[in-house]
Design an enzyme around this catalytic site. Sequence first.
Site, PDB file in Angstrom:
ATOM      1  N   CYS A  82      85.815  49.160  63.349  1.00  9.93           N
ATOM      2  CA  CYS A  82      84.480  48.655  63.018  1.00  9.93           C
ATOM      3  C   CYS A  82      83.833  49.450  61.885  1.00  9.93           C
ATOM      4  O   CYS A  82      84.263  49.323  60.742  1.00  9.93           O
ATOM      5  CB  CYS A  82      83.618  48.587  64.265  1.00  9.93           C
ATOM      6  SG  CYS A  82      82.272  47.411  64.081  1.00  9.93           S
ATOM      7  N   ARG A 116      74.274  38.892  63.772  1.00 11.49           N
ATOM      8  CA  ARG A 116      75.385  39.823  63.951  1.00 11.49           C
ATOM      9  C   ARG A 116      76.543  39.049  64.579  1.00 11.49           C
ATOM     10  O   ARG A 116      76.340  38.089  65.319  1.00 11.49           O
ATOM     11  CB  ARG A 116      74.973  40.984  64.875  1.00 11.49           C
ATOM     12  CG  ARG A 116      73.905  41.882  64.284  1.00 11.49           C
ATOM     13  CD  ARG A 116      73.632  43.061  65.211  1.00 11.49           C
ATOM     14  NE  ARG A 116      74.770  43.981  65.267  1.00 11.49           N
ATOM     15  CZ  ARG A 116      75.051  44.873  64.315  1.00 11.49           C
ATOM     16  NH1 ARG A 116      74.273  44.978  63.259  1.00 11.49           N
ATOM     17  NH2 ARG A 116      76.089  45.668  64.438  1.00 11.49           N
ATOM     18  N   HIS A 189      86.404  46.720  69.169  1.00 16.00           N
ATOM     19  CA  HIS A 189      86.051  47.842  70.053  1.00 16.00           C
ATOM     20  C   HIS A 189      86.559  47.470  71.433  1.00 16.00           C
ATOM     21  O   HIS A 189      87.413  46.641  71.586  1.00 16.00           O
ATOM     22  CB  HIS A 189      84.526  47.965  70.152  1.00 16.00           C
ATOM     23  CG  HIS A 189      83.852  48.488  68.956  1.00 16.00           C
ATOM     24  ND1 HIS A 189      83.860  49.814  68.621  1.00 16.00           N
ATOM     25  CD2 HIS A 189      83.098  47.866  68.020  1.00 16.00           C
ATOM     26  CE1 HIS A 189      83.125  49.980  67.526  1.00 16.00           C
ATOM     27  NE2 HIS A 189      82.667  48.817  67.137  1.00 16.00           N
TER      28      HIS A 189
HETATM   29  N1  GLN Z   1      77.172  49.208  61.281  1.00 17.84           N
HETATM   30  C1  GLN Z   1      78.243  48.301  61.086  1.00 17.84           C
HETATM   31  C2  GLN Z   1      77.797  46.845  61.172  1.00 17.84           C
HETATM   32  O1  GLN Z   1      76.880  46.506  61.871  1.00 17.84           O
HETATM   33  C3  GLN Z   1      79.390  48.598  62.058  1.00 17.84           C
HETATM   34  C4  GLN Z   1      78.996  48.416  63.480  1.00 17.84           C
HETATM   35  C5  GLN Z   1      80.006  48.956  64.462  1.00 17.84           C
HETATM   36  O2  GLN Z   1      80.727  49.907  64.194  1.00 17.84           O
HETATM   37  N2  GLN Z   1      79.984  48.379  65.651  1.00 17.84           N
HETATM   38  O3  GLN Z   1      78.381  46.013  60.527  1.00 17.84           O
END
Ligand code: GLN
Length: 236
Positions: A82, A116, A189
Site C-alpha cells: 500500500c 477511497r 493489507h
Molecule cells: N496513504 C495512501 C493512500 O491513501 C496509502 C494508504 C495505505 O497504506 N493504506 O492512498
Amino acid sequence: MNIYADRGNLLVLAHRCAWRGIGFELSSSGIGEPLYPDAHDLFYLGGGQDRDQRLCAEDLIETKRSALHGAAAREAVVLGVCGGYQLLGHSYSLGADEIPGVGLLDVRTVREDGPRLIGNIAIEVSLGDGSPATDGNDRILAGFENHGGRTYLGPDARALGRVVKGHGNDGRSGFEGVRNGNTIGTYLHGPLLPKNAWFADWLIATSLRIEGSELAALDDGLEKAAHLSARHAAGL
Ligand code: GLN
C-alpha cells in the site's frame, strides 16, 4: 510504516522460517537510519497514512534509495504494501504536492477526487515460476485494501495480478500491484501473509534463492482456513 497490522506479515515470515529451522533475523531501519543493500534477503515496506508517507518519503530518498536499488539489483526481495508500494514507484501526487518515490517500480500514484478504494479484495496472480501448488487455491491472493491513491502503470510495469473482486490499482484497469523481478508492490493489507501463507512461502523461497518445493511442508490447516475466510470475505 505499519497499519492494518502489517507487522503480522513479518511474524508470518519469522514463524514459517523458525518452524522449518531456517534462521530468521529481523532488523528495522527507521527514519535517518542507514540501510545496507547486501545485509538482508528481504526488504519490507508497510503501509501508512498520507502524513506518514511524507515523512518517510524524504528519508527513503535521502538515506535508503540507493540501498534499495542495490538490493533489487542483486535480486533480493523487496515488498511494498500500500503506502510502501506507492513509495516504491516514481511519485505519489496529492494535488499540487508531489511526494517522490524511490523509482524501483514504473508506476505513478495520484490522489484523485472520488471515494477511497476500500474493501476486501481477491486477485489472481501468476508468478510464473512453478511456486508450490498444493490445493488449487494457491494462485489467489486475498486481502483488504484501503487507499485514496490510484496507481497507474508505466510501460515497463507488469501487474502483479488481475482483480477478481475489489478495486486494485486504480479501480478501473482490473489490475492489482506490480512486479519487477523480485520487487513487488501490492495494495493488499489484511495483513497479507497470514491470509496467504503460500505467498509467504514464495517470498521465503525466493529470498533464499531456492525452489518452493525445497521448503519443508508445514501443517497449514489454520492458514488454509484463514485464506478461505479471506476469499469468502471478498465474495469468492
Ligand atoms: N496513504 C495512501 C493512500 O491513501 C496509502 C494508504 C495505505 O497504506 N493504506 O492512498
